[in-house]
Design a protein around this motif. Structure first.
Motif, PDB file in Angstrom:
ATOM      1  N   PHE B  97       0.830  -1.202   0.000  1.00 35.63           N
ATOM      2  CA  PHE B  97       0.000   0.000   0.000  1.00 35.63           C
ATOM      3  C   PHE B  97       0.866   1.253   0.000  1.00 35.63           C
ATOM      4  N   ASN B 101       0.533   0.698   5.895  1.00 36.53           N
ATOM      5  CA  ASN B 101      -0.426  -0.074   6.681  1.00 36.53           C
ATOM      6  C   ASN B 101       0.217  -1.170   7.515  1.00 36.53           C
ATOM      7  N   LEU B 102       1.361  -0.844   8.107  1.00 39.46           N
ATOM      8  CA  LEU B 102       1.907  -1.783   9.086  1.00 39.46           C
ATOM      9  C   LEU B 102       0.992  -1.783  10.300  1.00 39.46           C
ATOM     10  N   PHE B 103       0.982  -2.910  11.011  1.00 39.05           N
ATOM     11  CA  PHE B 103       0.180  -2.985  12.237  1.00 39.05           C
ATOM     12  C   PHE B 103       0.964  -2.292  13.354  1.00 39.05           C
ATOM     13  N   ASP B 104       0.432  -1.171  13.826  1.00 34.99           N
ATOM     14  CA  ASP B 104       1.190  -0.301  14.728  1.00 34.99           C
ATOM     15  C   ASP B 104       1.531  -0.949  16.066  1.00 34.99           C
TER      16      ASP B 104
END
Lengths: 236, 271
Positions: B97, B101-104
């Motif tokens: 993306f 959109n890494l998982f924070d």
């Protein structure tokens, strides 16, 4: 008013009043947990569910936010639960106890409020989080469990500590159906000693201390589970 | 030609989309787009903003379910109505993306590992090994314990690429992978993408990095108003004397950035 007399009366009443703390704590722990375990799925349903589920959640939220807790306590204790406790299979479950009625009412009401805390937190996450999880092949249930909720629940803690302090004070209403928590004890000591003012102050102080301890504990939890790289002021 | 015939010819595309239509908010954002990605092929989507590039990429893995048309992976049509089938399909189609959109709430390692454990059912140990290998591939093994907030944009995007690669995708969809990056960080991400292309990964990428993609792409697809209006090799579309819309679009970008100009000079365009 003689302050020395009032102070002595308060000191004498303290152990009895503190005995009410256990009931108050029982009420709020029970209600917060019930609210949590109902509130999270309610919020998930309201955000991701099909429209009948969303409608159902909306109705639940409207009902329990709309009806005063005192009215609900009467309905549950004198109506619903006293009737249910006469149903043959349910008669030994203790449903006719005022404590059970109070936990149910406070918990269900709290689930309505908590669901909106969680919904706000879920909706504040960037849409890309769910997209990325789906793009990796996760099912929606997996994505919600391992990506969305772990972040949303962290963001919910400030709202949750608000809910705790409100619920704690709402729990005082349980005296009206006969739970011997702090407020109920305050009233009986006040009428026995004719020291209503000092007893009221004493109850106020106990409630304040309970609020302080709970909110502090939730602050500590918030710090402990904070996502690395974030501060209380948000992302760095 | 039926699917069986194609298979006999050994010519079945890795990913194929036929006549995709998508309407969003009353706008026909995709207006009958068809494309085929043969194995190992790199195609690049360019076009003005609002042309539908991003929508097309998100339709290709059903993040936005198309209103009409169909998508096939290795000749097998994907049933977008079956959740189970969608999850299986998406595992084989990696997506990158624009905004990473890494998982924070997960470290770099956990970001790469989470789907291996949850989706592929790997053990934690096995998943960790695989994730570290993917992080090493994008040059970030030493950052494995850092959280997204402590990574630069370029590092975040490389973690996102490692996360997608860990699933062993057959195709990669890249949606403007460098558009959100500071100029000095673009190079490290492009280098990783170039490596992937050289390893034969089938890819389709929306980008404004004309010069880079001209050196990499087998084909340019120029989109406008929800359609692919031009397609051809970079040399055909950008070569000297070309009157293509692609050419004039790139020239316009080059006025702004000075980057496309180099590509239009035919420096290292892939013929």
């Amino acid at each position: 008013m003689d302050f020395a007399v009032a102070f002595d009366a308060a000191r004498e009443a303290l152990p009895y009043m503190l005995g009410g703390v256990i009931w108050t704590v029982g009420l709020i722990v029970g209600a917060m947990l019930l609210g949590l375990f109902l509130g999270v799925p309610l919020a998930v349903m309201q955000v991701y569910g099909p429209w009948p589920a969303r409608k159902l959640v909306n109705t639940h939220v409207w009902l329990f936010r709309g009806i005063p807790i005192l009215v609900q306590m009467y309905i549950f204790y004198f109506g619903l639960l006293s009737w249910l406790s006469q149903v043959p299979l349910l008669e030994n479950l203790g449903l006719d106890s005022p404590f059970v009625a109070a936990v149910l009412v406070l918990g269900l009401t709290s689930s309505a409020y908590q669901s909106q805390i969680f919904r706000g937190a879920i909706q504040s996450l960037p849409a890309g989080q769910l997209k990325a999880a789906r793009a990796l092949g996760m099912s929606d249930a997996q994505a919600i469990r391992s990506i969305i909720l772990p972040q949303a629940l962290r963001l919910s803690i400030p709202g949750w500590s608000n809910e705790y302090s409100i619920l704690l004070k709402d729990s005082a209403l349980a005296f009206s159906i006969g739970v011997v928590e702090i407020m109920a004890r305050m009233r009986s000591v006040a009428s026995a000693t004719h020291e209503p003012v000092s007893m009221t102050f004493l109850a106020g102080i106990i409630f304040f201390v309970l609020t302080w301890v709970g909110v502090k504990a939730l602050n500590m939890l918030e710090n402990k589970v904070r996502i690395a790289g974030y501060t209380r002021q948000g992302a760095v | 030609m039926s699917a069986i015939d194609i298979e006999k010819n050994g010519d079945v595309p890795m990913l194929e989309a036929v006549n995709l239509v998508k309407t969003l908010g009353g706008n026909r954002v995709l207006d009958g787009v068809s494309l085929a990605l043969p194995k190992g092929c790199v195609k690049v989507l360019i076009g003005p903003s609002g042309a539908g590039k991003s929508t097309l990429l998100q339709c290709l893995n059903f993040l936005l379910p198309p209103d009409a048309g169909h998508i096939s992976l290795e000749g097998r049509r994907v049933n977008g109505g079956s959740k189970r089938e969608l999850c299986a399909f998406r595992q084989k189609v990696g997506m990158i993306f624009q905004d990473f959109n890494l998982f924070d709430h997960l470290s770099a390692l956990e970001n790469v590992r989470v789907a291996l454990i949850k989706v592929k059912g790997m053990s934690k140990l096995e998943a960790t090994e695989r994730a570290l290998a993917e992080l090493a591939r994008v040059g970030l093994k030493d950052k494995a314990t850092l959280y997204p907030a402590n990574l630069s944009g370029g590092q975040k995007q490389r973690v996102a690429i490692a996360r997608a690669l860990a699933m062993d995708p057959k195709v990669m969809l890249l949606d403007e992978p460098t558009s959100a990056l500071d100029p000095e960080l673009i190079g490290e991400v492009l280098a990783v993408i170039r490596d992937l292309a050289q390893l034969g990964m089938t890819m389709i990428m929306a980008t404004h990095q004309i010069s880079f993609s001209a050196s990499l792409a087998d084909e340019f697809l120029f989109m406008d108003k929800g359609r692919i209006v031009e397609q051809g090799s970079p040399a055909e579309l950008l070569g000297r004397g070309s009157q293509s819309r692609t050419q004039s679009f790139c020239a316009k970008i080059s006025e702004l950035t000075g980057v496309a100009g180099e590509a239009c000079e035919l420096g290292d365009i892939k013929a």
